[in-house]
Design a protein around this motif. Structure first.
Motif, PDB file in Angstrom:
ATOM      1  N   MET A  87      48.503  72.499 198.094  1.00  0.00           N
ATOM      2  CA  MET A  87      47.984  73.118 196.876  1.00  0.00           C
ATOM      3  C   MET A  87      48.985  73.007 195.735  1.00  0.00           C
ATOM      4  O   MET A  87      48.614  72.656 194.599  1.00  0.00           O
ATOM      5  CB  MET A  87      47.668  74.591 197.142  1.00  0.00           C
ATOM      6  N   ALA A  88      50.235  73.309 196.017  1.00  0.00           N
ATOM      7  CA  ALA A  88      51.267  73.249 194.977  1.00  0.00           C
ATOM      8  C   ALA A  88      51.424  71.823 194.448  1.00  0.00           C
ATOM      9  O   ALA A  88      51.536  71.605 193.233  1.00  0.00           O
ATOM     10  CB  ALA A  88      52.594  73.754 195.536  1.00  0.00           C
ATOM     11  N   ALA A  89      51.411  70.841 195.363  1.00  0.00           N
ATOM     12  CA  ALA A  89      51.540  69.442 194.935  1.00  0.00           C
ATOM     13  C   ALA A  89      50.374  69.027 194.052  1.00  0.00           C
ATOM     14  O   ALA A  89      50.561  68.397 193.004  1.00  0.00           O
ATOM     15  CB  ALA A  89      51.627  68.536 196.164  1.00  0.00           C
ATOM     16  N   LEU A  90      49.146  69.394 194.457  1.00  0.00           N
ATOM     17  CA  LEU A  90      47.974  69.036 193.667  1.00  0.00           C
ATOM     18  C   LEU A  90      47.989  69.741 192.308  1.00  0.00           C
ATOM     19  O   LEU A  90      47.628  69.151 191.282  1.00  0.00           O
ATOM     20  CB  LEU A  90      46.704  69.392 194.438  1.00  0.00           C
ATOM     21  N   SER A  91      48.426  70.998 192.281  1.00  0.00           N
ATOM     22  CA  SER A  91      48.508  71.733 191.014  1.00  0.00           C
ATOM     23  C   SER A  91      49.469  71.071 190.049  1.00  0.00           C
ATOM     24  O   SER A  91      49.197  70.960 188.850  1.00  0.00           O
ATOM     25  CB  SER A  91      48.935  73.182 191.279  1.00  0.00           C
ATOM     26  N   ILE A  92      50.615  70.628 190.567  1.00  0.00           N
ATOM     27  CA  ILE A  92      51.619  69.983 189.716  1.00  0.00           C
ATOM     28  C   ILE A  92      51.119  68.626 189.216  1.00  0.00           C
ATOM     29  O   ILE A  92      51.222  68.304 188.032  1.00  0.00           O
ATOM     30  CB  ILE A  92      52.945  69.821 190.483  1.00  0.00           C
ATOM     31  N   ILE A  93      50.550  67.834 190.126  1.00  0.00           N
ATOM     32  CA  ILE A  93      50.124  66.473 189.767  1.00  0.00           C
ATOM     33  C   ILE A  93      48.937  66.501 188.805  1.00  0.00           C
ATOM     34  O   ILE A  93      48.904  65.771 187.810  1.00  0.00           O
ATOM     35  CB  ILE A  93      49.767  65.672 191.041  1.00  0.00           C
ATOM     36  N   ALA A  94      47.937  67.358 189.123  1.00  0.00           N
ATOM     37  CA  ALA A  94      46.697  67.367 188.334  1.00  0.00           C
ATOM     38  C   ALA A  94      46.712  68.374 187.198  1.00  0.00           C
ATOM     39  O   ALA A  94      45.809  68.367 186.351  1.00  0.00           O
ATOM     40  CB  ALA A  94      45.506  67.653 189.251  1.00  0.00           C
ATOM     41  N   GLY A  95      47.722  69.246 187.178  1.00  0.00           N
ATOM     42  CA  GLY A  95      47.791  70.252 186.122  1.00  0.00           C
ATOM     43  C   GLY A  95      46.667  71.274 186.199  1.00  0.00           C
ATOM     44  O   GLY A  95      46.148  71.710 185.171  1.00  0.00           O
TER      45      GLY A  95
END
Length: 375
Positions: A87-95
């Protein structure tokens, strides 16, 4: 490569068996369940508020936020971190927000799980797996680790069938970071490789598993005093596993529940037991087990583990949720008694998400909504 329901028709009833659903039909069934579930929840209450209030969704969002900021001050953890890391990775990558990343992962993982089930076991099992379990629908579309866990485990099974043992080990190790019972898949892979005397592959599998485990455990050791800090948060004493069914019985006696909940959970327990009996008495399932030993050992050991789960508060009430990864194997074992009829499958695809949505929002809340629109 799949192992689906028997295609032979019952004696004396030529032409009755429906052809097996193809992947397009299974995807259409899945889309229908999503649409009905989401529309029903939205009609009864605010969907995003329900996501925040459902299960462990808020806890996963809190952990994902802490991981993004790499600040764990005051964080109380009871959950495994595999899902929050993604979740954290997707939040950072996709904003996007942590809530959006949670829902995106859960929806996508549910779809991937159904596709993998179709590849592994065919259309009937994939179809019934997609619609039978209310908890599967709720955790897939309101937030939970189950769909990601299932996608990784099913992916590991497919990798084993294709001889990609290292990929299978990686996926099973990642699954263990999402839910601890992924360890059973690792054991099944290791035992199978040892039995086949594939010692080099076994050594590589162990190396991959240790590398993933070490990377996962380091932050917990540094910031929370141990790699199993989240497990200890559930219970500061006692063992995770105990005698079979002891905690289920104890939890039923100690914690009162509505009769509808008792009927629902014990129906799943009886279904699992019936499937277990069929696993050991069905020549077809024994043939399947010999052909795909990793899957057979996972099915048996996983079911034994949830029978022995030693926390009375969850052992009975959460059984339908715990049993989700084993549902395809139960369907396989009980295949001769499962109706291969599209009318049944599509009816379940319509009714199950509706009932799952009512269960998720609360029967009283749903009844109040119904009274408002009727008056």
């Amino acid at each position: 490569m799949n192992y689906s329901f028997r295609t032979a028709e019952p004696a004396g009833s030529p032409g009755r068996a429906s052809p097996e659903p193809n992947l397009k039909e299974i995807l259409a069934i899945t889309a229908l369940t999503v649409a009905i579930f989401v529309i029903c929840v939205c009609a009864i209450q605010n969907y995003l508020a329900k996501v925040d209030d459902f299960g462990d969704s808020l806890a996963y969002m809190t952990i994902a936020s802490a991981i993004r900021r790499w600040n764990f001050a005051g964080l109380v953890i009871l959950q495994f971190w595999g899902l929050p890391y993604l979740m954290a990775a997707l939040s950072i990558i996709a904003g996007i927000s942590d809530r959006t990343s949670l829902l995106a992962i859960c929806f996508a993982s549910a779809l991937i799980s159904v596709v993998l089930a179709h590849k592994l076991w065919g259309g009937w099992i994939a179809g019934f797996f997609a619609v039978l379990n209310f908890d599967w629908l709720q955790r897939s579309f309101l937030g939970g680790s189950e769909s990601l866990f299932v996608a990784l485990i099913f992916g590991a099974f497919l990798a084993v069938r294709r001889g990609r043992w290292m990929i299978a080990s990686l996926l099973a190790a990642l699954a263990t970071s999402v839910r601890p019972l992924g360890l059973i898949a690792l054991v099944a892979i290791g035992v199978t490789l040892l039995w086949r005397q594939e010692f080099v592959k076994f050594a590589w599998a162990i190396t991959i598993e240790l590398a993933v485990g070490t990377l996962y455990a380091l932050p917990l050791m540094l910031y929370f005093g141990g790699p199993m800090a989240n497990v200890h948060g559930y219970n500061s004493h006692g063992h995770v596993l105990g005698f079979p069914f002891y905690a289920i019985i104890k939890g039923t006696v100690l914690y009162s529940s509505p009769w509808t909940n008792l009927m629902f959970t014990f129906a799943w327990i009886m279904f699992a037991l019936a499937g277990n009996i069929a696993m050991f008495t069905s020549g077809e399932f024994r043939l399947y087990w010999s052909r795909f030993p990793v899957e057979g050992w996972f099915a048996v050991l996983y079911l034994l583990a949830i029978y022995c789960y030693n926390y009375p508060f969850w052992a009975r009430g959460s059984f339908p949720r715990f049993v989700i990864p084993a549902v395809p194997f139960l369907l396989l074992a009980l295949s001769r008694w499962i109706p291969r009829d599209r009318r049944v499958l599509w009816t379940l695809a319509t009714l199950s998400p509706l009932l799952a949505a009512v269960s998720a929002t609360g029967i009283q809340t749903a009844a109040s909504f119904l009274r408002r629109i009727l008056t």
